[in-house]
Design a protein around this motif. Structure first.
Motif, PDB file in Angstrom:
ATOM      1  N   LYS A 145       0.837  -1.212   0.000  1.00 47.00           N
ATOM      2  CA  LYS A 145       0.000   0.000   0.000  1.00 47.00           C
ATOM      3  C   LYS A 145       0.872   1.261   0.000  1.00 47.00           C
ATOM      4  CE  LYS A 145      -4.036   2.134   2.168  1.00 47.00           C
ATOM      5  NZ  LYS A 145      -3.462   3.492   2.339  1.00 47.00           N
ATOM      6  N   GLN A 146       1.967   1.236   0.721  1.00 47.04           N
ATOM      7  CA  GLN A 146       2.871   2.381   0.747  1.00 47.04           C
ATOM      8  C   GLN A 146       3.373   2.710  -0.657  1.00 47.04           C
ATOM      9  OE1 GLN A 146       6.318   1.737   3.226  1.00 47.04           O
ATOM     10  NE2 GLN A 146       7.457   3.409   2.279  1.00 47.04           N
ATOM     11  N   ASP A 177       0.376   4.062  -2.715  1.00 38.35           N
ATOM     12  CA  ASP A 177       0.050   5.430  -2.306  1.00 38.35           C
ATOM     13  C   ASP A 177       1.085   6.424  -2.823  1.00 38.35           C
ATOM     14  OD1 ASP A 177      -2.145   4.467  -0.988  1.00 38.35           O
ATOM     15  OD2 ASP A 177      -1.280   4.619   1.028  1.00 38.35           O
ATOM     16  N   ASP A 206      -8.700  -2.641  -6.105  1.00 37.28           N
ATOM     17  CA  ASP A 206      -7.920  -1.411  -6.159  1.00 37.28           C
ATOM     18  C   ASP A 206      -7.351  -1.264  -7.569  1.00 37.28           C
ATOM     19  OD1 ASP A 206      -6.104   0.692  -5.964  1.00 37.28           O
ATOM     20  OD2 ASP A 206      -5.415   0.129  -3.965  1.00 37.28           O
TER      21      ASP A 206
END
Length: 419
Positions: free
Chosen positions: A172-173, A176, A200
């Protein structure tokens, strides 16, 4: 008479995934939950497991269960343009392959193909980063997730890591941050990323390639500790702990900080196994140890003698099982750029090299039927062609997998502590 609960009961919570032995320890749940909600660590059995330490909102929890490979597992089915084998899955091409860089080829656990692909992707600018694992700098016999942004860092993460790890904690990092990256991880980790792409849309844009090996199962950290004790070394004294590498297959090595070095051959370490082999339950019921959801699956291309693999030291060689058009194009570019070299291989040779996979793979429908009959939670599994598997397996293999799963559940082999 009570009807048998033949419909799958997916785990209702992340905690139930862990308690039921369905967790693979990938770390994607911790990544999606964000800081302060879920932490990854080793539980009392020595397995990589999540611990919920903060409050999860319902939407995040639902998303986690939709992508967790212990709760939801979706295979590729029969994709167009690929020949789909009941054991080996979709195949567009198959080759022997190795790194054209002699140092990479020697240092890696086999032919250095995954390292070569990672180095090519970074050097060519096709990705900003490679998400993979490496030996922990602090505790060498453990494994940590890492993000490599240059070819030298990719090289530093080469060599097999058979113990527990959570390779997806940074997903996710990276998403993002808008970064383009490739993932090199176990087959179950790759299936989790594919599942994340369904919820996603950034995944399809930013995760450019999914690369994996063939996986025979993850043993817990207690096995690494036993390997260290076998040589009379204390854990605090360990400077280097290598499962394989610096040769093919390369010695298992424990090196102490005072310079004492202890090596074992591949057969002594992983075939004779004087310390035993405690594989997590999730691996014992896995329907996909061959990485069907990847772009390219890259196992060892073992030397064959009389149709059986032998483990004599030799220059490392992998097999490249190309699953997707994206994988085929990547392999061609890496070869053209001089990072990899290829030669031919037959399906018969692949089957002889990796004869440990078919029984568990084609017996998976019987395994999940056993969980349902016993009223146990099980992942919701689709896309792995169960009818073809049953026909390939036959009744003896299917019954063996069914009975084995029943025995393990009755012995509570699937029950795990949360911490």
């Amino acid at each position: 008479m009570t009807a048998l609960p033949l419909r799958a009961r997916r785990p209702a919570s992340l905690t139930e995934v862990v308690r039921s032995g369905l967790c693979s320890g990938c770390g994607l749940c911790a990544s999606l939950a964000g800081p302060g909600k879920i932490t990854m660590g080793l539980n009392m059995k020595g397995n990589s497991r999540p611990l919920v330490v903060g409050e999860l909102d319902e939407r995040t929890h639902r998303t986690i269960l939709d992508v967790c490979p212990g709760a939801t597992l979706t295979g590729p089915g029969r994709p167009a343009g690929a020949k789909t084998h009941p054991v080996w899955g979709p195949i567009r091409e198959i080759h022997r392959v190795w790194s054209a860089e002699s140092e990479v080829r020697h240092h890696a656990a086999a032919g250095g193909t995954l390292s070569g692909l990672g180095r090519y992707l970074i050097d060519s600018g096709e990705v900003d980063a490679i998400l993979h694992v490496r030996a922990s700098a602090k505790t060498p016999w453990l494994t940590e997730a890492t993000v490599s942004r240059n070819a030298d860092d990719v090289y530093g993460g080469a060599q097999s890591r058979y113990g527990p790890s959570a390779p997806l904690v940074h997903v996710k990092q990276l998403l993002d941050g808008g970064e383009r990256f490739a993932v090199v991880a176990k087959p179950c980790d790759i299936s989790a990323v594919r599942a994340l792409a369904r919820v996603d849309p950034r995944v399809d844009r930013q995760v450019r390639f999914l690369l994996t090996n063939f996986c025979g199962g993850v043993f817990n950290a207690q096995v690494a500790r036993a390997m260290i004790r076998f040589h009379g070394v204390e854990e605090s004294e360990v400077d280097t702990f290598r499962f394989r590498g610096d040769g093919w297959p390369g010695p298992h090595r424990v090196q102490a900080k005072d310079g004492r070095t202890f090596d074992l051959s591949y057969e002594s370490a992983y075939k004779d196994r004087p310390w035993g082999y405690d594989m997590q339950f999730r691996c014992k019921i896995c329907p996909d140890g061959v990485g069907e959801s990847a772009d390219i699956s890259v196992p060892d291309a073992w030397i064959l003698k009389d149709g059986r693999p032998v483990y004599d030291e030799a220059p490392g060689v992998n097999v490249a099982v190309v699953r997707t058009e994206r994988g085929r194009d990547l392999l061609a570019r890496a070869v053209e750029a001089g990072y990899l070299e290829l030669s031919s291989i037959s399906m018969t040779e692949l089957e002889q090299m990796h004869g440990n996979h078919p029984a568990r793979k084609v017996g998976a429908p019987a395994t999940f039927t056993a969980l349902r009959v016993l009223g146990q939670p099980a992942p919701r599994v689709t896309g792995y062609r169960p009818l073809a598997s049953v026909l390939r397996a036959g009744w003896r293999v299917s019954w063996g997998q069914f009975a084995g799963t029943v025995r393990r559940v009755l012995k509570r082999d699937n029950r795990e502590p949360v911490i």
